[in-house]
Design a protein around this motif. Structure first.
Motif, PDB file in Angstrom:
ATOM      1  N   LYS A  58      46.033  31.470   8.258  1.00  0.00           N
ATOM      2  CA  LYS A  58      44.589  31.844   8.307  1.00  0.00           C
ATOM      3  C   LYS A  58      44.425  32.417   9.777  1.00  0.00           C
ATOM      4  CE  LYS A  58      42.223  28.642  10.192  1.00  0.00           C
ATOM      5  NZ  LYS A  58      41.005  28.029  10.875  1.00  0.00           N
ATOM      6  N   TYR A  59      44.988  31.885  10.611  1.00  0.00           N
ATOM      7  CA  TYR A  59      45.023  32.518  12.070  1.00  0.00           C
ATOM      8  C   TYR A  59      45.479  33.999  12.083  1.00  0.00           C
ATOM      9  CZ  TYR A  59      46.276  33.567  16.670  1.00  0.00           C
ATOM     10  OH  TYR A  59      46.475  34.165  17.984  1.00  0.00           O
ATOM     11  N   GLU A  60      46.511  34.354  11.447  1.00  0.00           N
ATOM     12  CA  GLU A  60      46.935  35.647  11.169  1.00  0.00           C
ATOM     13  C   GLU A  60      45.900  36.415  10.590  1.00  0.00           C
ATOM     14  OE1 GLU A  60      49.542  37.532  12.387  1.00  0.00           O
ATOM     15  OE2 GLU A  60      49.872  35.365  13.490  1.00  0.00           O
ATOM     16  N   TYR A  61      45.302  35.895   9.435  1.00  0.00           N
ATOM     17  CA  TYR A  61      44.414  36.753   8.727  1.00  0.00           C
ATOM     18  C   TYR A  61      43.038  37.034   9.574  1.00  0.00           C
ATOM     19  CZ  TYR A  61      40.257  37.293   5.790  1.00  0.00           C
ATOM     20  OH  TYR A  61      38.971  37.738   5.075  1.00  0.00           O
ATOM     21  N   TYR A  62      42.521  36.041  10.305  1.00  0.00           N
ATOM     22  CA  TYR A  62      41.412  36.375  11.341  1.00  0.00           C
ATOM     23  C   TYR A  62      41.791  37.222  12.496  1.00  0.00           C
ATOM     24  CZ  TYR A  62      38.456  33.027   8.717  1.00  0.00           C
ATOM     25  OH  TYR A  62      37.544  32.455   7.857  1.00  0.00           O
ATOM     26  N   LYS A  63      42.961  37.041  12.881  1.00  0.00           N
ATOM     27  CA  LYS A  63      43.535  37.901  13.980  1.00  0.00           C
ATOM     28  C   LYS A  63      43.497  39.496  13.572  1.00  0.00           C
ATOM     29  CE  LYS A  63      47.769  38.152  15.691  1.00  0.00           C
ATOM     30  NZ  LYS A  63      48.953  37.696  16.066  1.00  0.00           N
ATOM     31  N   LEU A  64      43.853  39.654  12.264  1.00  0.00           N
ATOM     32  CA  LEU A  64      44.045  41.057  11.716  1.00  0.00           C
ATOM     33  C   LEU A  64      42.511  41.849  11.511  1.00  0.00           C
ATOM     34  CD1 LEU A  64      47.295  40.719   9.786  1.00  0.00           C
ATOM     35  CD2 LEU A  64      46.944  41.960  11.823  1.00  0.00           C
ATOM     36  N   ARG A  65      41.651  40.954  11.564  1.00  0.00           N
ATOM     37  CA  ARG A  65      40.141  41.412  11.085  1.00  0.00           C
ATOM     38  C   ARG A  65      39.480  42.325  11.922  1.00  0.00           C
ATOM     39  NH1 ARG A  65      36.477  36.968   8.367  1.00  0.00           N
ATOM     40  NH2 ARG A  65      35.268  37.930  10.128  1.00  0.00           N
TER      41      ARG A  65
END
Length: 87
Positions: free
Chosen positions: A80-87
């Motif tokens: 989830k952290y990676e997802y939001y970081k890439l947005r």
């Protein structure tokens, strides 16, 4: 199982839930009920986690080993952290 819960929120780190899991795994408490996970109730003990969706009709419960649930939660939070970081 975690989709739609507050664990999915961008700024939620899940530390409070990891702490509750660690308390039962280390024997600090014998069991714990965590009801502040939006849409599910978690009943934790040293060996298992019972996940109940109070809004689902029919088969609304799942059970898994506590250690497996903790690993799943850590991976969920990492992704989830990676997802939001890439947005």
């Amino acid at each position: 199982m975690l989709i739609g819960t507050n664990l999915q929120d961008e700024n939620e780190n899940g530390e409070w839930l990891l702490d509750a899991i660690d308390e039962v795994l280390t024997g600090k408490v014998s069991n714990s009920t965590v009801g502040d996970v939006r849409y599910v109730v978690l009943n934790l003990n040293k060996t298992s986690v019972k996940i109940t969706d109070p809004y689902r009709v029919g088969d609304s419960q799942r059970v898994m080993e506590t250690g497996v649930f903790k690993k799943l939660l850590i991976e969920w939070l990492r992704r989830k952290y990676e997802y939001y970081k890439l947005r």
